[in-house]
Design a protein around this motif. Structure first.
Motif, PDB file in Angstrom:
ATOM      1  N   SER A 486       0.836  -1.193   0.000  1.00 42.98           N
ATOM      2  CA  SER A 486       0.000   0.000   0.000  1.00 42.98           C
ATOM      3  C   SER A 486       0.876   1.250   0.000  1.00 42.98           C
ATOM      4  N   LYS A 487       0.328   2.310  -0.539  1.00 38.77           N
ATOM      5  CA  LYS A 487       1.065   3.578  -0.573  1.00 38.77           C
ATOM      6  C   LYS A 487       1.310   4.098   0.841  1.00 38.77           C
ATOM      7  N   GLY A 488       0.367   3.822   1.744  1.00 41.46           N
ATOM      8  CA  GLY A 488       0.553   4.255   3.118  1.00 41.46           C
ATOM      9  C   GLY A 488       1.783   3.629   3.752  1.00 41.46           C
ATOM     10  N   ALA A 489       1.991   2.327   3.548  1.00 39.93           N
ATOM     11  CA  ALA A 489       3.156   1.655   4.112  1.00 39.93           C
ATOM     12  C   ALA A 489       4.443   2.175   3.493  1.00 39.93           C
ATOM     13  N   ASP A 490       4.417   2.433   2.178  1.00 40.30           N
ATOM     14  CA  ASP A 490       5.613   2.944   1.526  1.00 40.30           C
ATOM     15  C   ASP A 490       5.929   4.359   2.003  1.00 40.30           C
ATOM     16  N   ASP A 491       4.902   5.197   2.135  1.00 45.78           N
ATOM     17  CA  ASP A 491       5.131   6.549   2.662  1.00 45.78           C
ATOM     18  C   ASP A 491       5.635   6.497   4.099  1.00 45.78           C
ATOM     19  N   LEU A 492       5.114   5.551   4.884  1.00 44.01           N
ATOM     20  CA  LEU A 492       5.577   5.416   6.265  1.00 44.01           C
ATOM     21  C   LEU A 492       7.042   4.996   6.298  1.00 44.01           C
ATOM     22  N   ALA A 493       7.444   4.107   5.384  1.00 43.73           N
ATOM     23  CA  ALA A 493       8.853   3.708   5.318  1.00 43.73           C
ATOM     24  C   ALA A 493       9.740   4.895   4.976  1.00 43.73           C
ATOM     25  N   MET A 494       9.285   5.751   4.077  1.00 43.47           N
ATOM     26  CA  MET A 494      10.046   6.952   3.748  1.00 43.47           C
ATOM     27  C   MET A 494      10.097   7.902   4.939  1.00 43.47           C
ATOM     28  N   HIS A 495       8.991   8.019   5.664  1.00 45.34           N
ATOM     29  CA  HIS A 495       8.949   8.891   6.844  1.00 45.34           C
ATOM     30  C   HIS A 495       9.926   8.409   7.914  1.00 45.34           C
ATOM     31  N   VAL A 496       9.962   7.117   8.147  1.00 46.77           N
ATOM     32  CA  VAL A 496      10.874   6.568   9.149  1.00 46.77           C
ATOM     33  C   VAL A 496      12.319   6.807   8.731  1.00 46.77           C
ATOM     34  N   ASP A 497      12.615   6.630   7.443  1.00 46.97           N
ATOM     35  CA  ASP A 497      13.976   6.885   6.967  1.00 46.97           C
ATOM     36  C   ASP A 497      14.349   8.350   7.130  1.00 46.97           C
ATOM     37  N   HIS A 556       6.276  -6.667   5.991  1.00 46.01           N
ATOM     38  CA  HIS A 556       7.622  -7.054   5.579  1.00 46.01           C
ATOM     39  C   HIS A 556       8.328  -5.911   4.842  1.00 46.01           C
ATOM     40  N   HIS A 557       7.561  -5.121   4.089  1.00 47.58           N
ATOM     41  CA  HIS A 557       8.153  -3.986   3.389  1.00 47.58           C
ATOM     42  C   HIS A 557       8.704  -2.974   4.403  1.00 47.58           C
ATOM     43  N   LEU A 558       7.929  -2.667   5.436  1.00 44.72           N
ATOM     44  CA  LEU A 558       8.407  -1.752   6.477  1.00 44.72           C
ATOM     45  C   LEU A 558       9.624  -2.326   7.199  1.00 44.72           C
ATOM     46  N   ALA A 559       9.575  -3.611   7.506  1.00 46.29           N
ATOM     47  CA  ALA A 559      10.704  -4.227   8.198  1.00 46.29           C
ATOM     48  C   ALA A 559      11.964  -4.180   7.338  1.00 46.29           C
ATOM     49  N   ARG A 561      12.664  -2.080   4.758  1.00 39.59           N
ATOM     50  CA  ARG A 561      13.130  -0.713   4.553  1.00 39.59           C
ATOM     51  C   ARG A 561      13.750  -0.144   5.837  1.00 39.59           C
ATOM     52  N   PHE A 562      13.153  -0.428   6.995  1.00 46.75           N
ATOM     53  CA  PHE A 562      13.709   0.070   8.247  1.00 46.75           C
ATOM     54  C   PHE A 562      15.070  -0.576   8.519  1.00 46.75           C
ATOM     55  N   SER A 563      15.190  -1.859   8.256  1.00 50.02           N
ATOM     56  CA  SER A 563      16.489  -2.522   8.430  1.00 50.02           C
ATOM     57  C   SER A 563      17.539  -1.881   7.536  1.00 50.02           C
ATOM     58  N   ALA A 564      17.150  -1.574   6.289  1.00 52.68           N
ATOM     59  CA  ALA A 564      18.092  -0.935   5.371  1.00 52.68           C
ATOM     60  C   ALA A 564      18.478   0.461   5.856  1.00 52.68           C
ATOM     61  N   LEU A 584      16.304  -2.253  16.279  1.00 57.11           N
ATOM     62  CA  LEU A 584      15.711  -3.298  15.443  1.00 57.11           C
ATOM     63  C   LEU A 584      14.679  -4.151  16.170  1.00 57.11           C
ATOM     64  N   TRP A 585      14.350  -3.783  17.404  1.00 58.60           N
ATOM     65  CA  TRP A 585      13.420  -4.611  18.180  1.00 58.60           C
ATOM     66  C   TRP A 585      12.018  -4.718  17.569  1.00 58.60           C
ATOM     67  N   PRO A 586      11.485  -3.707  16.808  1.00 60.99           N
ATOM     68  CA  PRO A 586      10.118  -3.882  16.286  1.00 60.99           C
ATOM     69  C   PRO A 586      10.043  -4.785  15.056  1.00 60.99           C
ATOM     70  N   ILE A 587      11.187  -5.173  14.483  1.00 62.35           N
ATOM     71  CA  ILE A 587      11.156  -5.837  13.180  1.00 62.35           C
ATOM     72  C   ILE A 587      10.537  -7.225  13.277  1.00 62.35           C
ATOM     73  N   GLU A 588      11.023  -8.038  14.190  1.00 59.38           N
ATOM     74  CA  GLU A 588      10.507  -9.407  14.273  1.00 59.38           C
ATOM     75  C   GLU A 588       9.031  -9.457  14.667  1.00 59.38           C
ATOM     76  N   PRO A 589       8.570  -8.672  15.657  1.00 58.33           N
ATOM     77  CA  PRO A 589       7.118  -8.657  15.911  1.00 58.33           C
ATOM     78  C   PRO A 589       6.301  -8.207  14.714  1.00 58.33           C
ATOM     79  N   LEU A 590       6.840  -7.263  13.928  1.00 61.95           N
ATOM     80  CA  LEU A 590       6.117  -6.800  12.741  1.00 61.95           C
ATOM     81  C   LEU A 590       6.044  -7.898  11.692  1.00 61.95           C
ATOM     82  N   ARG A 591       7.138  -8.580  11.451  1.00 60.16           N
ATOM     83  CA  ARG A 591       7.114  -9.698  10.498  1.00 60.16           C
ATOM     84  C   ARG A 591       6.177 -10.806  10.981  1.00 60.16           C
TER      85      ARG A 591
END
Length: 799
Positions: A486-497, A556-559, A561-564, A584-591
């Motif tokens: 979704s565009k929302g998840a992609d925009d959120l990944a950009m926001h976090v970066d 998985h996309h957020l996880a 992109r955040f890892s990167a 990196l603690w939120p990654i595994e719960p998110l996946r």
């Protein structure tokens, strides 16, 4: 009795009368004269001396009479059988209860002792009682006179203290003089607390104390001189420390809180007229503190801040505090000074130095000021009774400084999370789909069996459902296989970066804690997405298969992109905050949430397939037209679920995951139909023809999954992923109309064994399809178990 009377008469003759007892010998007269002279020197008047002498003589005579009366009484009682103990007579006489003692004699006892005025036992006791009564009267008169003298002494002491208040304050040892007078008045114990004299004493003591406090406050203020040149360019503070020391040396004798109260006005003047203006001037002026015999700060207005972090002001306050501590006479006075003004000084420091987005250096430097104040003894304990200040701070200044920093950090964090929530829950962003920018290639083999890569077409397996409007943003460093997000998840990944970038590049170079807090807020964005989206879209994720799969991809996309982002900026962030950040603690719960949502969607699709096939009723009586139609509809409904869920999985999910999920649904579909047909005990000709048609429609490749443009490619990919189970089910449809000899021959060639059939399944199908005959018995005898690998090798050799 006669012996007792004789003793009584002897005592009466020797004691004479009460007046004879007051006479003294020449030697006693001399002692009395010396005593009178001594008491006259002590200030005792003749009346009081006469009363005292008379009382002492009466007391001595009464004691002698009482002792002999006790002896006579005890002896008389012993003769009469010991009716009472002698100590009761002593107690009665000591309390001057003469009437009770006399009443204890009966009339017969009186007559036995002779007349009432005689010298018998009764007469002696009666004489003793009379002397005791006279003694009590004289004693009472003496006590009253003594009480009057003490009250007079009280009034004299209080009046003396009251007269000497102002004179004592002006004397060199005024503190000792006034406090001695006040303490003397306070130390007088009142014999009768309800008397008017004692109330007056207490009133005078209170008045003396009030006068002392007023004079002491005036003296404290006189010991502190603050001069201003009239232009606010220079202010000087002088303190007479010796004067303060003399005044405050004994104030604790009045009350435990007296020291703090007497330093209150003094401390407030210094804070209001010197320290607070100096603190405020330090934010825009040069401050110079002269720490010799006086304290002075000079301001030279420059029109701009001399130091962006205002460290000149902090240094000036530290020097001023150190100078003040040297002028105060004791630690107790320093503590009292701090208890009165340090809280207000802390507020002034915060409002002057930390009001407009302070840097961490300014906050740390401000906290260092309080360390100096604490070493001087100016920092009071928490007013709420706690052991320490909030956050383990040294005092109120550090607590307020840290609270200011936390407020700044919380403001940034709130803004970051608010934008993240808008991006995550915006309906428009959720409806717009994008394709992740991972390289979309597929591993294939050439004619020689070598691996080769092939770029996929814009649509097809693994290229999305066709509703995507673009590709994702950012660096696809760890994206993996392409998928639909979704565009929302992609925009959120950009926001976090962007938040991580700001934590490294936008803040002050020394803002270590702010950088760490901002980076932690970036990690919190992922946790917010996990919590809010799963709750906000719970119904949609539990009912719509495609929504569940897209949510899986979003997680998985957020996880990824955040890892990167953490990987690319981790070293710079580590150098910035001085440690490796735990982000990196939120990654595994998110996946895990994404996988759980996808698995739940697949489980629902599988349940729908089995529910549809339940309507086929085990494929019994399929030769009947009505039953056949029911079975056809049930199989079509199950195939529709497979087509819908399988297409979504293969087109939306990353290629390996999507193909595996779709193949799993296809395997359950094929196994269910295969198991139920092979379980039939008897299959008629009509049923055989009907089942052949049903299985052909159920396992046709056409429109199995996919869209119109590439349905064949998608279906073939699914069949390849499903493997032999799908081919086995389709082969059953051919076996239902095949001759017995052909079935036997294919088994012997290993064709059926290669598809996964067992000898038991083939024999059971032959028993159900063909009537009992010698040919069937022969064919059944030829269908025996053979190693599957051998069968495949034989089949390959024939091919």
């Amino acid at each position: 009795v006669n012996s007792a009377c004789a003793i009584s008469r002897s005592h009466s003759a020797s004691s004479a009368t009460f007046e004879d007892a007051l006479m003294t010998t020449g030697e006693e007269e001399e002692d009395a004269h010396q005593t009178r002279a001594r008491r006259r020197e002590d200030g005792e008047d003749d009346d009081a001396r006469a009363v005292r002498t008379f009382a002492e003589t009466c007391e001595r005579f009464a004691r002698d009479v009482r002792d002999e009366a006790n002896a006579l009484r005890a002896r008389s009682l012993a003769i009469r059988g010991g009716l009472e103990a002698s100590d009761e007579v002593e107690a009665n006489l000591a309390a001057t209860r003469a009437e009770d003692v006399l009443a204890s004699f009966t009339r017969a006892e009186r007559e036995d002792d002779g007349n009432e005025d005689g010298h018998g036992c009764y007469g002696v006791v009666r004489a003793c009682a009379l002397r005791a009564r006279e003694w009590a009267d004289v004693r009472a008169a003496y006590v009253e006179a003594e009480r009057a003298r003490v009250k007079e002494a009280k009034r004299a002491a209080v009046e003396t203290a009251s007269r000497n208040v102002k004179e004592g304050l002006r004397a060199k040892d005024y503190a000792r003089a006034i406090l001695d007078g006040v303490c003397a008045a306070l130390a007088i114990e009142c014999a009768d607390e309800t008397s008017e004299d004692d109330a007056k004493v207490r009133e005078v003591v209170a008045e003396v104390t009030r006068e002392f406090r007023a004079e002491a406050d005036a003296e404290m203020l006189a010991a502190c001189v603050v001069d201003n040149d009239g232009t606010n360019a220079s202010t000087t503070l002088r303190i007479d420390s010796a004067r303060i020391a003399r005044l405050l040396e004994h104030v604790h004798n009045i009350s435990d809180d007296e020291l703090r109260l007497r330093t209150s006005a003094f401390a407030n003047v210094i804070a209001e007229r010197f320290l607070e203006p100096m603190i405020r001037a330090g934010t825009a002026s040069v401050v110079d503190v002269n720490d010799r015999d006086f304290l002075r700060y000079n301001t030279a207005e420059t029109g701009e801040t001399v130091n962006g972090d205002n460290f000149i002001a902090q240094e000036s306050l530290e020097r001023a505090l150190t100078w003040l501590r040297a002028k105060l006479p004791s630690d107790d006075v320093a503590e009292a000074f701090g208890a009165n003004v340090w809280a207000r000084l802390a507020k002034t420091c915060v409002s002057s130095w930390l009001l407009n987005h302070p840097s961490e250096r300014a906050i740390d430097r401000t906290c260092a000021v309080e360390v100096v104040a604490a070493n001087c003894g100016f920092v009071p304990p928490p007013s709420d009774g706690a052991m320490t200040y909030a956050g383990g701070a040294v005092g109120p200044l550090e607590a307020q400084a840290l609270a200011t920093e936390m407020q700044e950090a919380e403001t940034r964090r709130t803004a970051v999370l608010a934008k993240a929530r808008t991006l995550a829950l915006g309906e428009d962003n959720l409806q717009i789909l994008l394709r992740s920018r991972a390289e979309d290639v597929e591993e294939e083999e050439d004619k020689d069996g070598h691996s080769m890569t092939k770029t996929r077409l814009p649509f097809g397996v693994g290229r999305g459902c066709g509703d995507e409007t673009g590709v994702s943003s950012g660096v696809p460093l760890l994206d993996g296989a392409p998928c639909t997000v979704s565009k929302g998840a992609d925009d959120l990944a950009m926001h976090v970066d962007e938040v991580l970038r700001a934590a490294v590049e936008d803040l002050d170079p020394n803002a270590r804690r702010a950088s760490a807090n901002l980076a932690a807020a970036a990690a919190d964005c992922l946790d917010l997405f996990r919590a809010c989206v799963s709750a906000h879209r719970a119904e949609q994720l539990q009912t719509i298969h495609t929504s569940a799969l897209v949510f899986h991809n979003d997680c998985h996309h957020l996880a990824n992109r955040f890892s990167a982002s953490v990987y690319s900026r981790g070293l710079a962030l580590q150098e910035r905050i001085g440690r490796t950040p735990a982000l990196l603690w939120p990654i595994e719960p998110l996946r895990a949430l994404g996988d759980a949502t996808r698995n739940a969607a697949n489980d629902r699709a599988l349940s729908e397939i089995h529910a549809a096939l339940d309507l086929a009723n085990g494929f019994l009586h399929s030769g009947e037209v009505k039953v056949k139609n029911t079975i056809v509809k049930a199989v079509a409904r199950a195939r529709h679920v497979l087509q819908r869920a399988g297409t979504a999985s293969m087109y939306l999910l990353p290629r390996p995951t999507g193909a595996r999920d779709a193949a799993d649904l296809a395997l359950h579909f094929a196994r269910r139909i295969t198991l139920e047909i092979l379980s039939l005990e008897d299959i008629s000709v009509d049923e055989s023809e009907a089942l052949t048609e049903i299985i052909a429609d159920a396992f046709t490749t056409e429109r199995l999954v996919g869209t119109k443009e590439d349905a064949a490619d998608a279906s073939n990919a699914l069949i390849r992923a499903a493997g032999s189970e799908w081919l086995k089910a389709r082969e059953i449809g051919l076996m239902l109309s095949a001759p017995l000899r052909d079935i036997t021959a294919n088994w012997e060639r290993g064709s059926y064994r290669a598809l996964g059939f067992t000898a038991r399944e083939i024999r059971g199908l032959i028993d159900a399809l063909f009537e009992d005959s010698s040919l069937r018995a022969e064919c059944l005898a030829r269908v025996v178990d053979v190693d599957v690998d051998d069968a495949r090798e034989a089949l390959g050799a024939q091919g």
